[in-house]
Design an enzyme around this catalytic site. Structure first.
Site, PDB file in Angstrom:
ATOM      1  CD  GLU A 263      44.732  35.828  43.017  1.00 15.46           C
ATOM      2  OE1 GLU A 263      44.883  36.031  44.228  1.00 15.46           O
ATOM      3  OE2 GLU A 263      44.920  34.726  42.478  1.00 15.46           O
TER       4      GLU A 263
ATOM      5  N   GLY B  62      43.395  37.686  47.868  1.00 23.35           N
ATOM      6  CA  GLY B  62      42.621  36.675  47.159  1.00 23.35           C
ATOM      7  C   GLY B  62      42.711  35.381  47.939  1.00 23.35           C
TER       8      GLY B  62
ATOM      9  CG  HIS C  50      41.486  28.333  30.891  1.00 25.99           C
ATOM     10  ND1 HIS C  50      41.591  29.662  31.254  1.00 25.99           N
ATOM     11  CD2 HIS C  50      42.181  27.637  31.829  1.00 25.99           C
ATOM     12  CE1 HIS C  50      42.337  29.762  32.328  1.00 25.99           C
ATOM     13  NE2 HIS C  50      42.694  28.550  32.711  1.00 25.99           N
TER      14      HIS C  50
ATOM     15  CB  SER D 218      43.500  28.551  22.035  1.00 27.18           C
ATOM     16  OG  SER D 218      43.446  27.314  22.693  1.00 27.18           O
TER      17      SER D 218
ATOM     18  CG  HIS E  35      28.876  38.660  48.653  1.00 26.26           C
ATOM     19  ND1 HIS E  35      27.740  39.012  49.335  1.00 26.26           N
ATOM     20  CD2 HIS E  35      29.842  38.526  49.599  1.00 26.26           C
ATOM     21  CE1 HIS E  35      28.004  39.074  50.629  1.00 26.26           C
ATOM     22  NE2 HIS E  35      29.279  38.791  50.808  1.00 26.26           N
TER      23      HIS E  35
ATOM     24  N   GLY F 191      30.604  41.907  50.377  1.00 24.22           N
ATOM     25  CA  GLY F 191      30.434  41.901  51.827  1.00 24.22           C
ATOM     26  C   GLY F 191      31.543  42.654  52.526  1.00 24.22           C
TER      27      GLY F 191
END
Length: 140
Positions: A63, A83, A90, A93, A107, A109
Site C-alpha cells: 500500500e 487507498g 501471499h 514465506s 488503470h 483514471g
C-alpha cells in the site's frame, strides 16, 4: 511532465519521515515512467510469531509503494490520494534479507487508479501479488 528519478527518491525519503514507512524501514529505491519500487528489510520488526514475514507488513509495503506511485503521477496541488482497497495473495514465506515491491498501473483514471504490486525477495522469487485501488480527491 516526468520528474527526475533523483527528485522522486528525495521526495520519497522526506515523505517517509515519522510514518509507518519509517517504522518498517521501507524505502523507495527506483522510479520510472510507469513504475515505482520500494524495499523493506525482513527482520524481527516485521515477523509473525513463527519468525517469517508477516502478511500485514507485506500489505503495508504494497500500500505504501502503490499510494506513493499514485501520489507522484497525479497533480498533488489539486488532489490528495487515499487507498480504498487492497488485496494480497501471499505465495511464499521469507525469513531474512529484503522484499521488494514494484507497483505498476493497470488503470490510471482521473478519480480512481488500480495498481498491480508484485512483491519479490532477494532472489526475485514471487512472494505476494497485491492489487491496490486508490482514489484522488479534490483538495477543498
Amino acid at each position: 511532465m516526468q520528474l527526475s528519478k533523483k527528485k522522486v527518491l528525495e521526495q520519497a525519503d522526506l515523505a517517509c519521515k515519522n510514518t509507518l514507512m519509517e517504522t518498517l524501514q521501507i524505502e523507495i529505491i527506483d522510479y520510472g515512467e510507469d513504475f515505482l519500487t520500494a524495499r523493506m528489510p525482513v527482520n524481527s520488526r516485521v515477523y509473525q510469531p513463527d519468525g517469517v514475514l508477516h502478511g500485514g507488513a507485506t500489505a503495508a509495503l504494497a500500500e505504501s509503494v502503490g499510494s506513493f506511485a499514485t501520489h507522484i503521477f497525479i497533480d498533488t496541488e489539486e488532489f490528495f490520494v487515499r487507498g480504498i482497497e487492497i488485496t494480497a495473495n501471499h505465495l511464499k514465506s521469507v525469513r531474512e534479507g529484503f522484499v521488494y515491491a514494484k507497483a505498476t498501473f493497470l488503470h490510471k483514471g482521473r478519480t480512481t487508479q488500480l495498481l498491480d504490486i508484485r512483491v519479490t525477495d532477494d532472489a526475485d522469487n514471487l512472494i505476494s501479488v497485491c492489487k491496490l485501488t486508490t482514489i484522488s480527491l479534490p483538495k477543498k
